[in-house]
Design a protein around this motif. Structure first.
Motif, mmCIF file in Angstrom:
data_model
loop_
_atom_site.group_PDB
_atom_site.id
_atom_site.type_symbol
_atom_site.label_atom_id
_atom_site.label_comp_id
_atom_site.label_asym_id
_atom_site.label_seq_id
_atom_site.Cartn_x
_atom_site.Cartn_y
_atom_site.Cartn_z
ATOM 1 N N GLY A 65 0.784 -1.229 0.000
ATOM 2 C CA GLY A 65 0.000 0.000 0.000
ATOM 3 C C GLY A 65 0.814 1.276 0.000
ATOM 4 N N GLY A 66 2.020 1.235 -0.531
ATOM 5 C CA GLY A 66 2.868 2.423 -0.560
ATOM 6 C C GLY A 66 3.792 2.538 0.630
ATOM 7 N N ALA A 110 3.011 -9.460 -4.045
ATOM 8 C CA ALA A 110 1.923 -8.810 -4.779
ATOM 9 C C ALA A 110 1.417 -9.816 -5.810
ATOM 10 C CB ALA A 110 2.422 -7.531 -5.439
ATOM 11 N N SER A 111 0.602 -9.342 -6.750
ATOM 12 C CA SER A 111 0.074 -10.202 -7.815
ATOM 13 C C SER A 111 0.437 -9.582 -9.161
ATOM 14 C CB SER A 111 -1.446 -10.357 -7.691
ATOM 15 O OG SER A 111 -1.777 -10.979 -6.471
ATOM 16 N N GLY A 146 -0.416 7.115 -1.017
ATOM 17 C CA GLY A 146 -1.220 8.232 -1.496
ATOM 18 C C GLY A 146 -0.450 9.316 -2.218
ATOM 19 N N LEU A 147 0.869 9.201 -2.288
ATOM 20 C CA LEU A 147 1.679 10.249 -2.906
ATOM 21 C C LEU A 147 2.189 9.878 -4.298
ATOM 22 C CD1 LEU A 147 3.748 11.407 0.192
ATOM 23 C CD2 LEU A 147 2.220 12.853 -1.155
#
Length: 319
Positions: A112-113, A276-277, A209-210
């Motif tokens: 998620g960053g 991850a995928s 979010g950036l």
């Protein structure tokens, strides 16, 4: 904040690297039944070997390890390797400077960053990005850490005066942070975990979010033309390896620690952030990456002459 002209800097490195490597035998394009794959800190190789997905490949995979994406991409640009993983920041920094590479396979946002962050040493009183104003911050030129810093400056997360960015490779940056020669380090996994878990530092801010926080398997244009079948098969095995990793994180972490020398608790954290995928690159991904390209372009670091669509090969896994 002034920056040197990157085209000269990056292309000079590219030309130097190419000049050093070109006379040597065994460049990636010379062996048609061998795929030369660049890795960072052994993470991809550990995952694929743990999953056992390389065992029956109809061609040889030769791994080459790098400390960070910048030297990895220089090797790609020089034709010394065929493909390798890099974050979107360093990829666009290299592509925008004219390196003959394309993003061919997507590793979506990891954690998620949270896999890119600014960290500080134990005892630091810096707890918010606003406190980074005017401070000395280490990162790699054109790295995802550099991208995070530029986004924080552009969005006002770090107010004026802008921090002094000190460009260092990871080992040098860690030493500079640990000895107090810089105030913070904008970095990525596994270095975040090494500093926060291994050294008891703390995170000030991460990239959630950036930035798009994508990673890509990047390939040379020569490999995409000459070894397309090998690349497609390899990326399919990458997907199988990541699927195995999602179901066997503890096993992967243990093998990662064994193969890379990372402490076990650090490897556990890295495995959790890494998995991850992988999927083919879509038009939506291309549009999302406009923010990455524009961040570097607005900072005066790259002036790409080609449209963004030419940065991608979206057809590598199509029938």
């Amino acid at each position: 904040m002034r920056h040197p002209q990157p085209r000269c800097f990056v292309c000079s490195l590219f030309l130097l690297f190419a000049a050093l490597l070109h006379p040597l035998p065994g460049l990636a394009a010379d062996v048609p039944d061998e795929l030369v794959v660049a890795d960072q800190k052994g993470q991809q190789r550990a995952l694929m070997e743990a999953a056992g997905v390389e065992q029956d490949l109809p061609f040889r995979v030769r791994w080459v390890e790098f400390e960070a994406a910048s030297p990895l991409l220089q090797a790609l640009g020089a034709g010394a390797v065929d493909t390798g993983i890099a974050g979107d920041g360093p990829f666009f920094f290299a592509w925008g400077a004219g390196m003959p590479v394309k993003a061919a396979y997507l590793i979506p946002p990891r954690g998620g960053g949270h896999a890119t962050a600014i960290v500080v040493a134990p005892g630091s009183t810096i707890t918010s990005p606003a406190q980074l104003s005017g401070k000395r911050i280490a990162t790699g030129r054109g790295s995802i850490g550099h991208l995070l810093l530029l986004r924080l400056i552009a969005t006002g997360g770090i107010p004026a005066p802008a921090p002094q960015i000190v460009f260092l490779q990871p080992a040098q940056a860690k030493a500079a942070l640990d000895t107090g020669r810089v105030d913070a380090w904008s970095t990525w996994e596994p270095y975040i975990a090494l500093e926060t878990i291994g050294h008891k530092g703390h995170i000030v801010v991460d990239a959630a979010g950036l930035t798009p926080n994508n990673s890509f398997f990047v390939a040379t244009t020569a490999a995409l033309a000459q070894k397309r079948r090998l690349l497609a098969t390899f990326y399919q095995r990458v997907a199988l390896a990541y699927a195995w990793g999602q179901a066997h994180q503890a096993q992967y972490a243990h093998i990662l620690a064994q193969q890379t020398g990372l402490p076990e608790d650090v490897a556990v954290s890295v495995a959790r952030q890494l998995i991850a995928s992988p999927v083919p690159i879509s038009d939506a991904v291309e549009q999302a990456e406009l923010i990455t390209l524009d961040t570097y372009r607005n900072a005066g670091l790259i002036q790409p002459s080609a449209p963004l669509s030419e940065a991608f090969d979206k057809d590598i896994l199509k029938p």
